[in-house]
Design a protein around this motif. Sequence first.
Motif, PDB file in Angstrom:
ATOM      1  N   ILE A 181       0.890  -1.272   0.086  1.00 25.99           N
ATOM      2  CA  ILE A 181       0.107   0.006  -0.029  1.00 25.99           C
ATOM      3  C   ILE A 181       0.882   1.026  -0.003  1.00 25.99           C
ATOM      4  O   ILE A 181       2.006   1.220   0.562  1.00 25.99           O
ATOM      5  CB  ILE A 181      -0.877  -0.009   1.230  1.00 25.99           C
ATOM      6  N   THR A 182       0.407   2.251  -0.748  1.00 19.19           N
ATOM      7  CA  THR A 182       1.394   3.692  -0.488  1.00 19.19           C
ATOM      8  C   THR A 182       0.383   4.769  -0.242  1.00 19.19           C
ATOM      9  O   THR A 182      -1.095   4.261  -0.539  1.00 19.19           O
ATOM     10  CB  THR A 182       2.073   3.733  -1.826  1.00 19.19           C
ATOM     11  N   HIS A 183       0.703   5.918  -0.157  1.00 24.60           N
ATOM     12  CA  HIS A 183      -0.134   6.809   0.388  1.00 24.60           C
ATOM     13  C   HIS A 183       0.474   8.315  -0.179  1.00 24.60           C
ATOM     14  O   HIS A 183       1.800   8.463  -0.318  1.00 24.60           O
ATOM     15  CB  HIS A 183      -0.686   6.953   1.712  1.00 24.60           C
ATOM     16  N   LYS A 184      -0.232   9.244  -0.300  1.00 24.46           N
ATOM     17  CA  LYS A 184       0.349  10.677  -0.536  1.00 24.46           C
ATOM     18  C   LYS A 184       1.124  11.448   0.302  1.00 24.46           C
ATOM     19  O   LYS A 184       2.377  11.910  -0.117  1.00 24.46           O
ATOM     20  CB  LYS A 184      -0.770  11.780  -1.037  1.00 24.46           C
ATOM     21  N   PRO A 185       0.851  11.263   1.758  1.00 24.47           N
ATOM     22  CA  PRO A 185       1.895  11.883   2.640  1.00 24.47           C
ATOM     23  C   PRO A 185       3.176  11.201   2.718  1.00 24.47           C
ATOM     24  O   PRO A 185       4.170  12.065   2.514  1.00 24.47           O
ATOM     25  CB  PRO A 185       1.205  11.284   4.013  1.00 24.47           C
ATOM     26  N   ALA A 186       3.360   9.831   2.345  1.00 29.74           N
ATOM     27  CA  ALA A 186       4.607   9.359   2.321  1.00 29.74           C
ATOM     28  C   ALA A 186       5.291   9.718   0.841  1.00 29.74           C
ATOM     29  O   ALA A 186       6.612  10.083   0.923  1.00 29.74           O
ATOM     30  CB  ALA A 186       4.528   7.895   2.199  1.00 29.74           C
ATOM     31  N   ILE A 187       4.609   9.520  -0.278  1.00 29.02           N
ATOM     32  CA  ILE A 187       5.056  10.123  -1.551  1.00 29.02           C
ATOM     33  C   ILE A 187       5.637  11.793  -1.311  1.00 29.02           C
ATOM     34  O   ILE A 187       6.829  11.897  -1.738  1.00 29.02           O
ATOM     35  CB  ILE A 187       4.321   9.905  -2.662  1.00 29.02           C
ATOM     36  N   ASP A 188       4.781  12.454  -0.878  1.00 27.57           N
ATOM     37  CA  ASP A 188       5.017  13.666  -0.895  1.00 27.57           C
ATOM     38  C   ASP A 188       6.257  14.201  -0.080  1.00 27.57           C
ATOM     39  O   ASP A 188       7.428  14.826  -0.437  1.00 27.57           O
ATOM     40  CB  ASP A 188       3.971  14.622  -0.314  1.00 27.57           C
ATOM     41  N   LEU A 189       6.500  13.472   1.214  1.00 24.38           N
ATOM     42  CA  LEU A 189       7.497  13.815   2.259  1.00 24.38           C
ATOM     43  C   LEU A 189       8.942  13.255   1.361  1.00 24.38           C
ATOM     44  O   LEU A 189       9.906  13.949   1.465  1.00 24.38           O
ATOM     45  CB  LEU A 189       7.242  12.761   3.490  1.00 24.38           C
ATOM     46  N   CYS A 190       8.946  11.908   0.731  1.00 27.45           N
ATOM     47  CA  CYS A 190      10.182  11.439   0.223  1.00 27.45           C
ATOM     48  C   CYS A 190      10.563  12.041  -0.875  1.00 27.45           C
ATOM     49  O   CYS A 190      11.699  12.416  -1.215  1.00 27.45           O
ATOM     50  CB  CYS A 190       9.760   9.953   0.047  1.00 27.45           C
ATOM     51  N   LYS A 191       9.538  12.854  -1.701  1.00 25.87           N
ATOM     52  CA  LYS A 191       9.599  13.852  -2.804  1.00 25.87           C
ATOM     53  C   LYS A 191      10.809  14.782  -2.222  1.00 25.87           C
ATOM     54  O   LYS A 191      11.729  15.206  -2.723  1.00 25.87           O
ATOM     55  CB  LYS A 191       8.585  14.181  -3.454  1.00 25.87           C
ATOM     56  N   LYS A 192      10.324  15.519  -1.037  1.00 25.43           N
ATOM     57  CA  LYS A 192      11.067  16.512  -0.671  1.00 25.43           C
ATOM     58  C   LYS A 192      12.341  15.945  -0.154  1.00 25.43           C
ATOM     59  O   LYS A 192      13.551  16.767  -0.382  1.00 25.43           O
ATOM     60  CB  LYS A 192      10.004  17.131   0.597  1.00 25.43           C
ATOM     61  N   LEU A 193      12.359  14.860   0.552  1.00 22.39           N
ATOM     62  CA  LEU A 193      13.753  14.405   1.219  1.00 22.39           C
ATOM     63  C   LEU A 193      14.775  14.047   0.054  1.00 22.39           C
ATOM     64  O   LEU A 193      15.718  14.552   0.355  1.00 22.39           O
ATOM     65  CB  LEU A 193      13.541  13.118   2.095  1.00 22.39           C
ATOM     66  N   VAL A 194      14.154  13.504  -0.937  1.00 22.89           N
ATOM     67  CA  VAL A 194      14.918  13.485  -2.139  1.00 22.89           C
ATOM     68  C   VAL A 194      15.651  14.592  -2.853  1.00 22.89           C
ATOM     69  O   VAL A 194      16.784  14.778  -3.097  1.00 22.89           O
ATOM     70  CB  VAL A 194      14.395  12.557  -3.176  1.00 22.89           C
ATOM     71  N   ALA A 195      14.747  15.654  -2.688  1.00 25.72           N
ATOM     72  CA  ALA A 195      15.255  16.907  -3.374  1.00 25.72           C
ATOM     73  C   ALA A 195      16.010  17.792  -2.690  1.00 25.72           C
ATOM     74  O   ALA A 195      17.146  18.446  -2.863  1.00 25.72           O
ATOM     75  CB  ALA A 195      13.933  17.779  -3.608  1.00 25.72           C
ATOM     76  N   MET A 196      15.850  17.703  -1.019  1.00 24.34           N
ATOM     77  CA  MET A 196      16.929  18.505  -0.194  1.00 24.34           C
ATOM     78  C   MET A 196      18.110  17.912   0.188  1.00 24.34           C
ATOM     79  O   MET A 196      18.849  18.607   0.718  1.00 24.34           O
ATOM     80  CB  MET A 196      15.991  18.875   1.070  1.00 24.34           C
ATOM     81  N   THR A 197      18.091  16.334   0.382  1.00 23.88           N
ATOM     82  CA  THR A 197      19.319  15.925   0.725  1.00 23.88           C
ATOM     83  C   THR A 197      20.632  16.087  -0.375  1.00 23.88           C
ATOM     84  O   THR A 197      20.066  16.108  -1.663  1.00 23.88           O
ATOM     85  CB  THR A 197      19.129  14.294   1.032  1.00 23.88           C
ATOM     86  N   PRO A 198      21.753  16.142  -0.022  1.00 27.86           N
ATOM     87  CA  PRO A 198      22.942  16.383  -0.933  1.00 27.86           C
ATOM     88  C   PRO A 198      22.911  15.231  -1.925  1.00 27.86           C
ATOM     89  O   PRO A 198      22.788  14.153  -1.523  1.00 27.86           O
ATOM     90  CB  PRO A 198      24.066  16.748  -0.090  1.00 27.86           C
ATOM     91  N   GLY A 199      23.407  15.507  -2.974  1.00 33.19           N
ATOM     92  CA  GLY A 199      24.366  14.257  -4.005  1.00 33.19           C
ATOM     93  C   GLY A 199      23.061  13.355  -4.722  1.00 33.19           C
ATOM     94  O   GLY A 199      22.121  13.925  -4.984  1.00 33.19           O
ATOM     95  N   ASP A 200      23.621  12.119  -4.366  1.00 31.72           N
ATOM     96  CA  ASP A 200      22.623  11.367  -5.357  1.00 31.72           C
ATOM     97  C   ASP A 200      21.645  10.427  -4.294  1.00 31.72           C
ATOM     98  O   ASP A 200      21.459   9.207  -4.433  1.00 31.72           O
ATOM     99  CB  ASP A 200      23.495  10.309  -5.991  1.00 31.72           C
ATOM    100  N   LEU A 201      21.643  10.981  -2.995  1.00 32.31           N
ATOM    101  CA  LEU A 201      20.814  10.239  -2.080  1.00 32.31           C
ATOM    102  C   LEU A 201      19.328  10.193  -2.531  1.00 32.31           C
ATOM    103  O   LEU A 201      18.530  11.323  -2.551  1.00 32.31           O
ATOM    104  CB  LEU A 201      20.833  10.847  -0.643  1.00 32.31           C
ATOM    105  N   ASP A 202      18.663   8.988  -3.014  1.00 28.03           N
ATOM    106  CA  ASP A 202      17.526   9.118  -3.535  1.00 28.03           C
ATOM    107  C   ASP A 202      16.354   7.912  -3.429  1.00 28.03           C
ATOM    108  O   ASP A 202      15.489   7.768  -4.030  1.00 28.03           O
ATOM    109  CB  ASP A 202      17.523   9.489  -4.934  1.00 28.03           C
ATOM    110  N   LYS A 203      16.846   7.099  -2.333  1.00 30.06           N
ATOM    111  CA  LYS A 203      16.197   5.917  -2.059  1.00 30.06           C
ATOM    112  C   LYS A 203      15.700   6.213  -0.549  1.00 30.06           C
ATOM    113  O   LYS A 203      16.925   5.851   0.290  1.00 30.06           O
ATOM    114  CB  LYS A 203      16.986   4.482  -2.553  1.00 30.06           C
ATOM    115  N   VAL A 204      14.575   6.174  -0.237  1.00 28.73           N
ATOM    116  CA  VAL A 204      14.093   6.569   1.269  1.00 28.73           C
ATOM    117  C   VAL A 204      13.683   5.342   1.874  1.00 28.73           C
ATOM    118  O   VAL A 204      12.488   4.722   1.318  1.00 28.73           O
ATOM    119  CB  VAL A 204      13.131   7.889   1.150  1.00 28.73           C
ATOM    120  N   PHE A 205      13.927   4.988   3.003  1.00 28.86           N
ATOM    121  CA  PHE A 205      13.448   4.139   3.717  1.00 28.86           C
ATOM    122  C   PHE A 205      12.909   4.557   5.261  1.00 28.86           C
ATOM    123  O   PHE A 205      13.738   5.255   5.980  1.00 28.86           O
ATOM    124  CB  PHE A 205      14.366   2.952   4.159  1.00 28.86           C
ATOM    125  N   LEU A 206      11.539   4.620   5.287  1.00 27.81           N
ATOM    126  CA  LEU A 206      11.000   5.270   6.361  1.00 27.81           C
ATOM    127  C   LEU A 206      10.996   4.495   7.544  1.00 27.81           C
ATOM    128  O   LEU A 206      10.347   3.095   7.460  1.00 27.81           O
ATOM    129  CB  LEU A 206       9.794   5.872   5.988  1.00 27.81           C
TER     130      LEU A 206
END
Length: 426
Positions: free
Chosen positions: A80-105
């Motif tokens: 299952i997925t949901h908008k709050p998680a997708i929105d948050l991970c988009k933000k985290l991927v954008a704001m963290t430096p370099g190529d950090l782009d796979k998020v485990f919550l």
Amino acid sequence: MDLEFDRNHIWHPYTSTLNPLTCYPVSSAAGVEIKLETGETLIDGMSSWWSTIHGYNHPHLNQAAHQQIDSVSHVMFGGITHKPAIDLCKKLVAMTPGDLDKVFLADSGSVAVEVSLKMALQYWHAKGEKRSKFLTLRDGYHGDTFAAMSVTDPDNSMHSLYKGFLPEHIFAQSPNTGFWQEWNERDLDDFKLKLTEHKTEIAAVILEPIVQGAGGMRIYHPEFLKGVRQLCNEHGILLILDEIATGFGRTGKMFACEHANVVPDILCVGKALTGGYMTLSATITSKKVADTVCGGDAGCFMHGPTFMANPLACAVANASMELLAQGDWKQQTHAIEQQFSLLLPELLKHELIEDVRWLGAIGVVQSTAPVDMEKIQQHFVEQGVWIRPFGKLIYMMPPFISQPKHIETLVNAITTALESEECFSE
Ligand code: PMP
């Protein structure tokens, strides 16, 4: 409030049940103020252990929580997925430096650290290499669960108490050069030695970038971190940075690793992620690491907490990231840093003070004698502030919204504590 019940039945952190220290009953909190049931209002100097960066009872965060609770508070994340998680991970991927782009919550800082260590172990397993040691620093702190404890300073986390249960890892000397001092290359000697000695067994280096928090509130030189990154690169060893305390603006940069222009292979965040409203953490890595982990025998990463990506926590975290995106934190943490740099050196005149240090919205006063916890806490409450020291460390990490008069009140309360001998043990 039934304080008698609390005293007799409830465990508080690092507090004995035999003769518990006083616990102060909070009835509400707003902005930088914590209200006690007994009538006092305290100026917060702790941000509830690095977390409430925007202050308490923030309208934007409250609104996000209310909206989300009326839609769905929790739903499992498996399948299952949901908008709050997708929105948050988009933000985290954008704001963290370099190529950090796979998020485990995950649920807490300690769990984020466990996840990062497991990722590193699975990474090497997938590559067919036997590597099960971690190299870390003395005076570090990474949490209270077993793997996190095993990479936390052996004396602070009392490894001797859990001998036999804790895996034994490798500890290098922590850096001596302070953030504002002239860099001394020799600081890296022990780290370099340990890394080269054990280079074929080490899965990853894990450390807190720039500020070692609960292990001693040490603020070190960015060149050390640069040197660590370079050595990890030279030997193909993963670098895990634990930004659980330092992340989201606390040191004056969004992430402390930016002071050294360093990008880790795995990054852990937590605490201020939800603006201190509830527990949530994230372990973020690169596509390269994630693909390697999932390319191994297991076929996936072996972790999946019940409350993974809790929608309520993600919704509040989104709101907290929106506040950070407005950018006021930069000027706010800079102003707090400036004020610490003017006020804290004054305290050095006092014979009970060994050292003072600061960075961003962190101010540390180190005394020559340990504090008497009960007495100093009572003193702070009488002075109308909330500061909770440990050992010889009286430290402040106020909410970013603190005004100059609040910082002044906090520092004044420390000054008067120094003048009252009963606040210290010896
Ligand atoms: N790492 C660091 C650097 C921390 O400061 C902390 C919390 N003090 C943790 C990990 C553990 O986080 P939590 O208490 O949320 O498990």
